[in-house]
Design an enzyme around this catalytic site. Sequence first.
Site, short mmCIF file in Angstrom:
data_model
loop_
_atom_site.label_atom_id
_atom_site.label_comp_id
_atom_site.label_asym_id
_atom_site.label_seq_id
_atom_site.Cartn_x
_atom_site.Cartn_y
_atom_site.Cartn_z
N HIS A 294 0.87 -1.18 0.00
CA HIS A 294 0.00 0.00 0.00
C HIS A 294 0.91 1.24 0.00
O HIS A 294 2.02 1.20 0.54
CB HIS A 294 -0.84 -0.05 1.28
CG HIS A 294 -1.92 1.00 1.38
ND1 HIS A 294 -1.66 2.28 1.79
CD2 HIS A 294 -3.24 0.94 1.14
CE1 HIS A 294 -2.79 2.98 1.81
NE2 HIS A 294 -3.77 2.18 1.41
N LYS B 86 -10.16 -0.66 10.78
CA LYS B 86 -10.31 -1.82 9.88
C LYS B 86 -10.65 -3.08 10.67
O LYS B 86 -10.86 -4.14 10.10
CB LYS B 86 -9.02 -2.05 9.10
CG LYS B 86 -8.74 -0.97 8.07
CD LYS B 86 -7.57 -1.38 7.19
CE LYS B 86 -6.97 -0.22 6.44
NZ LYS B 86 -7.78 0.25 5.34
N ASP C 153 3.40 -4.25 8.05
CA ASP C 153 2.16 -3.49 7.93
C ASP C 153 1.01 -4.47 8.16
O ASP C 153 0.73 -5.32 7.32
CB ASP C 153 2.11 -2.86 6.53
CG ASP C 153 0.76 -2.23 6.22
OD1 ASP C 153 -0.20 -2.44 6.98
OD2 ASP C 153 0.68 -1.54 5.18
N GLN D 127 -4.18 -5.02 7.12
CA GLN D 127 -5.16 -5.97 6.58
C GLN D 127 -5.09 -7.33 7.24
O GLN D 127 -5.86 -8.23 6.87
CB GLN D 127 -4.96 -6.14 5.06
CG GLN D 127 -5.19 -4.90 4.23
CD GLN D 127 -6.65 -4.43 4.24
OE1 GLN D 127 -7.56 -5.13 4.69
NE2 GLN D 127 -6.87 -3.23 3.73
N CYS E 205 -4.66 2.55 -3.71
CA CYS E 205 -3.40 3.02 -3.12
C CYS E 205 -2.30 1.98 -3.28
O CYS E 205 -1.49 1.78 -2.35
CB CYS E 205 -3.57 3.38 -1.64
SG CYS E 205 -4.76 4.68 -1.38
N1 7TS Z 1 -1.62 -0.64 4.67
C1 7TS Z 1 -2.52 -1.42 4.07
C2 7TS Z 1 -2.14 -2.80 3.66
C3 7TS Z 1 -3.80 -0.94 3.85
O1 7TS Z 1 -4.70 -1.71 3.26
C4 7TS Z 1 -4.14 0.38 4.26
C5 7TS Z 1 -5.48 0.99 3.97
C6 7TS Z 1 -3.16 1.14 4.90
C7 7TS Z 1 -1.91 0.60 5.09
C8 7TS Z 1 -3.45 2.50 5.44
O2 7TS Z 1 -4.32 2.41 6.50
P1 7TS Z 1 -4.82 3.73 7.24
O3 7TS Z 1 -5.75 3.24 8.29
O4 7TS Z 1 -3.61 4.38 7.78
O5 7TS Z 1 -5.49 4.56 6.21
N2 7TS Z 1 -6.17 0.40 2.93
C9 7TS Z 1 -7.26 0.89 2.33
C10 7TS Z 1 -7.91 0.22 1.31
O6 7TS Z 1 -7.57 -0.87 0.86
N3 7TS Z 1 -8.97 0.96 0.91
O7 7TS Z 1 -9.02 2.08 1.63
C11 7TS Z 1 -7.96 2.05 2.53
#
Ligand code: 7TS
Length: 403
Positions: free
Chosen positions: A115, A218, A192, A195, A358
């Site tokens: 990501h 999430k 990371d 997910q 992303c």
């Molecule tokens: N890393 C992964 C693997 C992700 O899927 C996401 C967000 C992030 C980092 C960032 O997370 P945040 O909470 O800091 O925003 N992924 C997604 C997605 O797949 N669709 O919207 C956000």
Amino acid sequence: MSSYREDFPIFKGSDVIYFDNAATSQRPRQVIEAMRSFNDSCNANPLRGLYDWSVRTTDAYEAARHAVAHFIGAERDCEIVFTRNTTESINLVAYSWGLANLHAGDEIVLTVSEHHSNILPWQMCARRTGARLVYMECEKDGTLPASEYESKITDRTKLVAVAEVSNVLGAVNPIREIADVAHRKGAVVLVDGAQSTPHMPVDVKALGADFYALSGHKMLGPMGIGALYGRIALLEEMQPFLTGGEMIETVTRESATFAPVPEKFEAGTVNAMGAVGLSAAIDYLNGVGFDTIMRKERDLTGLLLDRMRKMPEVTVYGSEDPAKHCGIVTFNIEGCHPHDVASVLDSEHICIRAGHHCAQPLMKYLGVSSTARASLYFYNTEEEVERFADALTKVRGWLGYGA
Ligand code: 7TS
């Protein structure tokens, strides 16, 4: 009808099919109630007050830290730093550890499926330190071959930063194996977990993670709360990321000394209510159990993949095996732009995501500019999957391509 669905007030009386769980999950009543009860009983500024409400807020906040530590197998509560989200957790490591420890000639090893949150902070570090980015390539289904981490992690590698689960393909990376190679070469491993924490049990020690980032929103928690796990020895030697109130020991006109970890990394008023919500989300996830969560996701994904295989106009990305998707099904419909697919499904009250997710380097690698993505969670139902699949068969017709 999934009984879990009934725990989620947003679905009450609604026919919305929410298949964008990888972007953000919904919140069960138990999480909302925990936050309301905190709000109604003791909300105050934690860590500073000497009166009852402030003390209780501090206790609730520290109990949440303990819950997160226990949830991901950290040995000590102080190894958990609360942040806003995964993005902030990774940036904290990039600014505090990366800028101090990376030098010209060093290499930062990533995968092509990261990501952007786990790419851009390292691009910044590389620009500012002269370190170089090295990408491990996955197979088309997201599998990372051993030859990639065995060959690309070398004596020059100082950091390996990988997602445990891809947000596009749902593939699970072999973190333990990667970490073993990285540690043999003296590199630090950042995982990371955005997910993975919603879908599988996590044990940072067993994984060999030196840093581990997660987002509350999430995994059934509220937005605006996330966490960074860091091995205590690493956190202790790092300089703060943000500076200000609550993270100091003493301040003079010219200088300051810092509080011990984790306070050193939590400048300013913290998100205590968010932490309480995240803690309640962890209780809820543990109550359902990851065996159940994984089984339900595999069954729902299997049903969806079976239906999609019968649609010749649909291309599905990722593994053939429903157990290797973490509920994420990324696809395209021939001749239809993914944005049009998502928009027309929205008019059927179906929420999916469309775009590059992303993960533009992965999109380029897959040879597409964007895709549609349905991401399921354990509270979704077979009936929703069937309704979604029925709608998919009609998308081309709705968009004017004939049935
Ligand atoms: N890393 C992964 C693997 C992700 O899927 C996401 C967000 C992030 C980092 C960032 O997370 P945040 O909470 O800091 O925003 N992924 C997604 C997605 O797949 N669709 O919207 C956000």
